[in-house]
Design a protein around this motif. Structure first.
Motif, PDB file in Angstrom:
ATOM      1  N   GLY A 206       0.864  -1.183   0.000  1.00  0.00           N
ATOM      2  CA  GLY A 206       0.000   0.000   0.000  1.00  0.00           C
ATOM      3  C   GLY A 206       0.891   1.221   0.000  1.00  0.00           C
ATOM      4  O   GLY A 206       2.060   1.145  -0.385  1.00  0.00           O
ATOM      5  N   GLN A 207       0.357   2.335   0.446  1.00  0.00           N
ATOM      6  CA  GLN A 207       1.172   3.543   0.439  1.00  0.00           C
ATOM      7  C   GLN A 207       0.799   4.481   1.573  1.00  0.00           C
ATOM      8  O   GLN A 207      -0.310   4.431   2.105  1.00  0.00           O
ATOM      9  N   LEU A 208       1.759   5.316   1.918  1.00  0.00           N
ATOM     10  CA  LEU A 208       1.558   6.409   2.863  1.00  0.00           C
ATOM     11  C   LEU A 208       1.334   7.671   2.047  1.00  0.00           C
ATOM     12  O   LEU A 208       2.075   7.942   1.100  1.00  0.00           O
ATOM     13  N   LYS A 209       0.331   8.477   2.421  1.00  0.00           N
ATOM     14  CA  LYS A 209      -0.025   9.652   1.628  1.00  0.00           C
ATOM     15  C   LYS A 209      -0.284  10.856   2.523  1.00  0.00           C
ATOM     16  O   LYS A 209      -0.564  10.712   3.707  1.00  0.00           O
ATOM     17  N   THR A 210      -0.211  12.018   1.915  1.00  0.00           N
ATOM     18  CA  THR A 210      -0.587  13.237   2.625  1.00  0.00           C
ATOM     19  C   THR A 210      -2.106  13.308   2.767  1.00  0.00           C
ATOM     20  O   THR A 210      -2.857  12.693   2.004  1.00  0.00           O
ATOM     21  N   GLU A 211      -2.532  14.073   3.752  1.00  0.00           N
ATOM     22  CA  GLU A 211      -3.934  14.445   3.900  1.00  0.00           C
ATOM     23  C   GLU A 211      -3.960  15.963   4.095  1.00  0.00           C
ATOM     24  O   GLU A 211      -2.964  16.642   3.900  1.00  0.00           O
ATOM     25  N   LEU A 212      -5.111  16.488   4.486  1.00  0.00           N
ATOM     26  CA  LEU A 212      -5.273  17.945   4.595  1.00  0.00           C
ATOM     27  C   LEU A 212      -4.217  18.574   5.488  1.00  0.00           C
ATOM     28  O   LEU A 212      -3.613  19.593   5.143  1.00  0.00           O
ATOM     29  N   HIS A 213      -3.990  17.986   6.664  1.00  0.00           N
ATOM     30  CA  HIS A 213      -3.060  18.569   7.631  1.00  0.00           C
ATOM     31  C   HIS A 213      -1.710  17.871   7.587  1.00  0.00           C
ATOM     32  O   HIS A 213      -1.618  16.655   7.377  1.00  0.00           O
ATOM     33  N   ALA A 214      -0.659  18.644   7.810  1.00  0.00           N
ATOM     34  CA  ALA A 214       0.708  18.120   7.725  1.00  0.00           C
ATOM     35  C   ALA A 214       1.068  17.219   8.898  1.00  0.00           C
ATOM     36  O   ALA A 214       2.129  16.601   8.891  1.00  0.00           O
ATOM     37  N   SER A 215       0.207  17.145   9.899  1.00  0.00           N
ATOM     38  CA  SER A 215       0.429  16.268  11.050  1.00  0.00           C
ATOM     39  C   SER A 215      -0.395  14.980  10.939  1.00  0.00           C
ATOM     40  O   SER A 215      -0.596  14.281  11.929  1.00  0.00           O
TER      41      SER A 215
END
Length: 327
Positions: free
Chosen positions: A28-37
């Motif tokens: 799978g993968q790690l992705k960004t979301e709305l917040h940088a935390s």
């Protein structure tokens, strides 16, 4: 959530985390979301619940171990007990900056996390029929998954503060009742023509078709802290969709009843009373009416109860971190 190991407060470390995990084979993968935390964990297409859970375990482990090397911790829950969502750093990506530019404070408040389960559908019309068939059961799922009782260090009085936060967005809650997939397409196209949205994924409904994936996407549950509970909800939702494909509802779900039940589930969690079949049912009793097995889920409690039992918001943060990984 990406937290400082000492203070348990959010840290805007997602870019560093993605760089540290680059090149890893994770299923799978790690992705960004709305917040940088925040980091989003996405599995690839999985052939079974066990495969999905093992992939999530791999993704959690990879993220947690790399964060720990930098003095950070991974924490899974519906919301952060202490943080002020409006003060969280937004990821510097065009789609998120445009979202905040349009939705303003209602976007910035979305410091919440959910479990989104994609279930493959045999066809477009079957997807729409399944949506209508399972929709009445989604408030029950919300009640059982409630895992966000705090906001900015205060007890909100809600088992799922996340559900209320999501409801502040345009195009949230239950989708309109569409008679067919074609009608859904036409409605989306008319909406996109206004310029208010650029893609159907900018409709933040609790359940929605995802034609690019060929799935029905169920977005109701708060993010579980326990990976075992993630597994239980994935299994429940997959089985519920399988049942719905065999027993499609003859008419659209009642949106008014849905709205009432969604509110009650968010407010009271497993102590809610929900409308069903003309009567009012306590959550444990309504769980007994489910057409599929609850499996490992206990209809008398939810993880919001564990956060509150920790004693205070900071203790709840520590508890969330401890239960997130190892899991």
């Amino acid at each position: 959530m990406l937290l400082d190991a000492e203070t348990f407060m959010p840290v805007p470390a997602v870019r560093q985390l993605l760089a540290d995990a680059e090149g890893m084979e994770l299923g799978g993968q790690l992705k960004t979301e709305l917040h940088a935390s925040i980091v989003e964990l996405n599995t690839d297409v999985c052939g079974s619940v066990d495969e999905a859970v093992e992939t999530l375990r791999s993704l959690r482990g990879a993220a947690a171990e790399r964060l720990e090397r930098r003095g950070h911790r991974l924490a899974a829950a519906g919301s952060h007990p202490l943080a002020e969502p409006e003060e969280l750093e937004v990821v510097d990506e065009k789609r998120y900056q445009e979202f905040v530019g349009y939705a303003g404070v209602t976007a910035r408040r979305q410091g919440v996390s959910g479990l989104h389960v994609h279930v493959g559908m045999p066809g477009a019309d079957e997807c729409m029929a399944t949506l209508e068939t399972i929709l009445p059961w989604m408030p029950l799922v919300l009640a059982l998954s409630a895992n966000s009782p705090y906001l900015v260090g205060r007890r909100t009085g809600l088992a799922s503060n996340r559900a209320e936060v999501l409801a502040q967005l345009p195009r949230s809650g239950a989708p309109p009742a569409f008679g067919s997939y074609t009608e859904w397409e036409r409605w989306i196209d008319r909406f996109l023509a206004t310029g208010l949205a650029s893609d159907y994924t900018q409709f933040w409904w609790d359940v929605r078709p995802h034609p690019r994936f060929g799935t029905l996407e169920i977005r109701v549950p708060d993010q579980p802290t326990s990976l075992a509970l993630s597994a239980a909800f994935i299994a429940l939702l997959r089985e519920l969709c399988a049942w719905a494909l065999e027993h499609p509802a003859g008419e659209p779900a009642d949106r008014g009843v849905y709205q009432q039940n969604r509110w009650a589930a968010a407010k009271f969690g497993p102590e809610a009373k929900l409308i069903y079949d003309g009567g009012l049912f306590a959550v444990p009793d309504l769980a007994g009416e489910l057409p599929v097995d609850l499996g490992a889920l206990d209809p008398t409690t939810c993880e919001a109860d564990l956060q509150l039992a920790a004693g205070d918001p900071r203790a709840a943060c520590a508890d969330i971190v401890a239960r997130t990984w190892p899991s």
